[in-house]
Design a protein around this motif. Structure first.
Motif, PDB file in Angstrom:
ATOM      1  N   PHE A  26      40.685  61.971  -5.764  1.00 12.38           N
ATOM      2  CA  PHE A  26      40.671  61.142  -4.560  1.00 12.38           C
ATOM      3  C   PHE A  26      39.546  61.547  -3.615  1.00 12.38           C
ATOM      4  N   VAL A  27      39.475  62.840  -3.272  1.00 17.09           N
ATOM      5  CA  VAL A  27      38.532  63.264  -2.232  1.00 17.09           C
ATOM      6  C   VAL A  27      37.125  63.467  -2.763  1.00 17.09           C
ATOM      7  N   VAL A  28      36.973  63.819  -4.051  1.00 17.90           N
ATOM      8  CA  VAL A  28      35.647  64.093  -4.594  1.00 17.90           C
ATOM      9  C   VAL A  28      35.033  62.865  -5.259  1.00 17.90           C
ATOM     10  N   SER A  29      35.862  62.088  -5.962  1.00 22.12           N
ATOM     11  CA  SER A  29      35.331  60.985  -6.767  1.00 22.12           C
ATOM     12  C   SER A  29      35.561  59.610  -6.158  1.00 22.12           C
ATOM     13  N   VAL A  30      36.786  59.314  -5.737  1.00 22.64           N
ATOM     14  CA  VAL A  30      37.124  57.953  -5.323  1.00 22.64           C
ATOM     15  C   VAL A  30      36.599  57.626  -3.931  1.00 22.64           C
ATOM     16  N   LEU A  31      36.879  58.457  -2.957  1.00 21.69           N
ATOM     17  CA  LEU A  31      36.471  58.144  -1.593  1.00 21.69           C
ATOM     18  C   LEU A  31      34.958  57.964  -1.438  1.00 21.69           C
ATOM     19  N   PRO A  32      34.121  58.872  -1.967  1.00 19.58           N
ATOM     20  CA  PRO A  32      32.675  58.655  -1.801  1.00 19.58           C
ATOM     21  C   PRO A  32      32.175  57.367  -2.445  1.00 19.58           C
ATOM     22  N   VAL A  33      32.731  57.003  -3.604  1.00 21.77           N
ATOM     23  CA  VAL A  33      32.271  55.803  -4.298  1.00 21.77           C
ATOM     24  C   VAL A  33      32.810  54.541  -3.632  1.00 21.77           C
ATOM     25  N   THR A  90      45.385  53.957   1.658  1.00 23.22           N
ATOM     26  CA  THR A  90      43.934  53.822   1.627  1.00 23.22           C
ATOM     27  C   THR A  90      43.502  52.659   0.734  1.00 23.22           C
ATOM     28  N   HIS A  91      44.207  52.481  -0.370  1.00 23.33           N
ATOM     29  CA  HIS A  91      43.825  51.436  -1.313  1.00 23.33           C
ATOM     30  C   HIS A  91      44.214  50.039  -0.821  1.00 23.33           C
ATOM     31  N   PHE A  92      45.441  49.895  -0.332  1.00 21.06           N
ATOM     32  CA  PHE A  92      45.959  48.567  -0.019  1.00 21.06           C
ATOM     33  C   PHE A  92      45.775  48.173   1.448  1.00 21.06           C
ATOM     34  N   ALA A  93      45.711  49.143   2.362  1.00 16.21           N
ATOM     35  CA  ALA A  93      45.544  48.829   3.790  1.00 16.21           C
ATOM     36  C   ALA A  93      44.689  49.902   4.453  1.00 16.21           C
ATOM     37  N   PRO A 154      33.375  58.837 -13.043  1.00  8.71           N
ATOM     38  CA  PRO A 154      32.761  57.761 -13.841  1.00  8.71           C
ATOM     39  C   PRO A 154      33.644  56.523 -13.953  1.00  8.71           C
ATOM     40  N   LEU A 155      34.967  56.726 -14.020  1.00  5.75           N
ATOM     41  CA  LEU A 155      35.870  55.583 -14.093  1.00  5.75           C
ATOM     42  C   LEU A 155      35.807  54.755 -12.815  1.00  5.75           C
ATOM     43  N   MET A 156      35.675  55.429 -11.671  1.00  5.91           N
ATOM     44  CA  MET A 156      35.575  54.716 -10.401  1.00  5.91           C
ATOM     45  C   MET A 156      34.283  53.917 -10.318  1.00  5.91           C
ATOM     46  N   GLN A 157      33.234  54.398 -10.940  1.00  6.65           N
ATOM     47  CA  GLN A 157      31.950  53.693 -10.905  1.00  6.65           C
ATOM     48  C   GLN A 157      31.937  52.461 -11.800  1.00  6.65           C
ATOM     49  N   THR A 158      32.699  52.492 -12.893  1.00  9.50           N
ATOM     50  CA  THR A 158      32.662  51.387 -13.864  1.00  9.50           C
ATOM     51  C   THR A 158      33.876  50.470 -13.763  1.00  9.50           C
ATOM     52  N   ARG A 159      35.069  51.035 -13.540  1.00 12.22           N
ATOM     53  CA  ARG A 159      36.302  50.244 -13.476  1.00 12.22           C
ATOM     54  C   ARG A 159      37.164  50.751 -12.323  1.00 12.22           C
ATOM     55  N   PRO A 160      36.786  50.394 -11.085  1.00 17.41           N
ATOM     56  CA  PRO A 160      37.452  50.960  -9.912  1.00 17.41           C
ATOM     57  C   PRO A 160      38.945  50.701  -9.859  1.00 17.41           C
ATOM     58  N   GLU A 161      39.405  49.506 -10.230  1.00 19.64           N
ATOM     59  CA  GLU A 161      40.839  49.233 -10.169  1.00 19.64           C
ATOM     60  C   GLU A 161      41.608  50.133 -11.127  1.00 19.64           C
ATOM     61  N   THR A 162      41.021  50.401 -12.266  1.00 19.40           N
ATOM     62  CA  THR A 162      41.663  51.313 -13.217  1.00 19.40           C
ATOM     63  C   THR A 162      41.749  52.724 -12.636  1.00 19.40           C
ATOM     64  N   ALA A 163      40.698  53.154 -11.936  1.00 20.86           N
ATOM     65  CA  ALA A 163      40.708  54.481 -11.324  1.00 20.86           C
ATOM     66  C   ALA A 163      41.820  54.596 -10.285  1.00 20.86           C
TER      67      ALA A 163
END
Length: 391
Positions: A26-33, A90-93, A154-163
């Protein structure tokens, strides 16, 4: 078997794995992307992450005392609920206020996890395998942390909903594991010393703290400089695969053999050589021509780190007051967190002043000073703790 209640410890370790994967992802991969789509600035994300980890570090000691009163399972469940709320919110609201406030609350509750796992591992460990049990517990989350960085990113960069789905799904699994541990209370072993004075034994914890800070400070010098270091040495990332495998194999062998030595004789017999080997590895890395010596440095680093981890955990187990394991583990681990926080700052300064040689040279000095510390007050400390605990 390392523990007398393996199913309980395995659930705790599984919870730790799931929680670290989610938090790191969450903090290293998802939030920055995801920050542009969420409307979050880089400064806001930095504020959230910094406040979260600061709250985690500062709350570790106090949460240990709360754990002793409320029970570990209840606090673990609270932390899992808050983690799910922060990620889902964070994701939905997405909201900047909720991101920061929720991150702080999550950090405070998360502070019970690591000390609770280590305290439970110590409480349920077989006495003759204490150092090995604690070493396994200490290192088991490493693959989850790496997965949060190398797989979720990498998953967040290519398929964000899956991440996002992966994070939410793993956090739900963490919540279910925490609920299965709801009734868990760590056993308290009140001796005559603790019965007379609830603060008995805490002076020995204080003696551990400077070394706890120093030994996380040294690796922290390098952690944010890996990619600049590779660029300076003109090494591609795949060049680390073979040294990484060599490090992992020697780490595992050293951890098990040094753990047997620490359990059967005294933790310092594993700790002292481990620190010297770590100092040697950092000193060799500081010399010119590191790419040619990389396999040798990885081998020495793996052997040294395995011996150090086994010796350190064994020493801490013998030193902490038996009546307040969770609080004592929290205090030691909070100090380690401060070393992790300050290490990158000093590493950046050393890099600016002297490049890679300055960073690795400073790390070698830190390990040598830590070794000297253990050979002086640490000897007296270990003798007192051993005599009082019967170990």
């Amino acid at each position: 078997m390392l523990w007398t209640r393996p199913l309980t410890v395995w659930r705790l370790l599984a919870l730790l794995l799931a929680s670290e994967l989610v938090r790191t992802g969450f903090v290293v991969s998802v939030l920055p992307v995801a920050s542009p789509s969420l409307g979050f600035s880089t400064a806001l994300i930095g504020l959230m992450v910094g406040m979260h980890y600061l709250a985690d570090a500062l709350a570790k000691g106090p949460l240990g005392l709360v754990t002793e009163r409320w029970g570990l399972g209840r606090l673990l469940t609270l932390g899992a609920v808050l983690g799910l709320a922060v990620i889902a919110g964070t994701h939905f609201a997405p909201s900047p206020a909720w991101l920061v406030l929720g991150g702080v609350l999550w950090g405070v509750a998360y502070a019970a996890l690591w000390p609770g796992v280590m305290g439970a591992s110590q409480a349920f460990a077989r006495p003759e395998r204490m150092a090995r049990a604690l070493s396994v517990s200490n290192l088991v989350a490493t693959p989850a942390i790496l997965a949060g960085i190398l797989l979720v990113g990498p998953l967040m960069q290519t398929r964000p909903e899956t991440a996002w789905t992966v994070l939410l799904g793993v956090q739900v699994a963490a919540l279910l594991l925490a609920l299965s541990l709801w009734p868990l209370h760590l056993p308290r072993q009140e001796g005559a010393e603790t019965a007379r004075n609830p603060w008995a034994g805490w002076s020995r914890v204080g003696v551990l703290l400077p070394a706890a800070f120093a030994q996380t400070l040294a690796p922290g010098l390098v952690i944010t400089l890996i990619y600049p270091l590779l660029a300076r040495l003109e090494l591609p990332l795949p060049a680390l695969i073979l040294p990484g495998i060599l490090f992992g194999v020697t780490l595992g062998l050293s951890l098990w053999l040094a753990g047997r030595l620490a359990d059967r004789s005294h933790p310092r017999r594993a700790l002292a050589p481990g620190l010297l080997l770590l100092a040697l590895a950092f000193a060799l890395a500081a010399l010119p021509g590191l790419p040619q010596r990389l396999p040798l440095v990885a081998l020495i680093l793996g052997v040294g780190y395995g011996a150090f981890i086994a010796g350190w955990n064994g020493l801490v187990a013998r030193t902490l007051p038996t009546g307040h394991r969770a609080a004592a583990w929290g205090t030691v681990m909070a100090t380690e967190s401060l070393g992790n926080a300050i290490g990158p700052i000093l590493g950046g300064v050393a890099w600016q002043l002297a490049g890679p040689a300055g960073v690795f040279g400073l790390g070698a000095v830190v390990f040598v000073l830590t070794e000297a510390y253990y050979l002086w007050p640490g000897r007296k400390l270990g003798a007192k703790a051993e005599a009082r605990s019967g170990l």
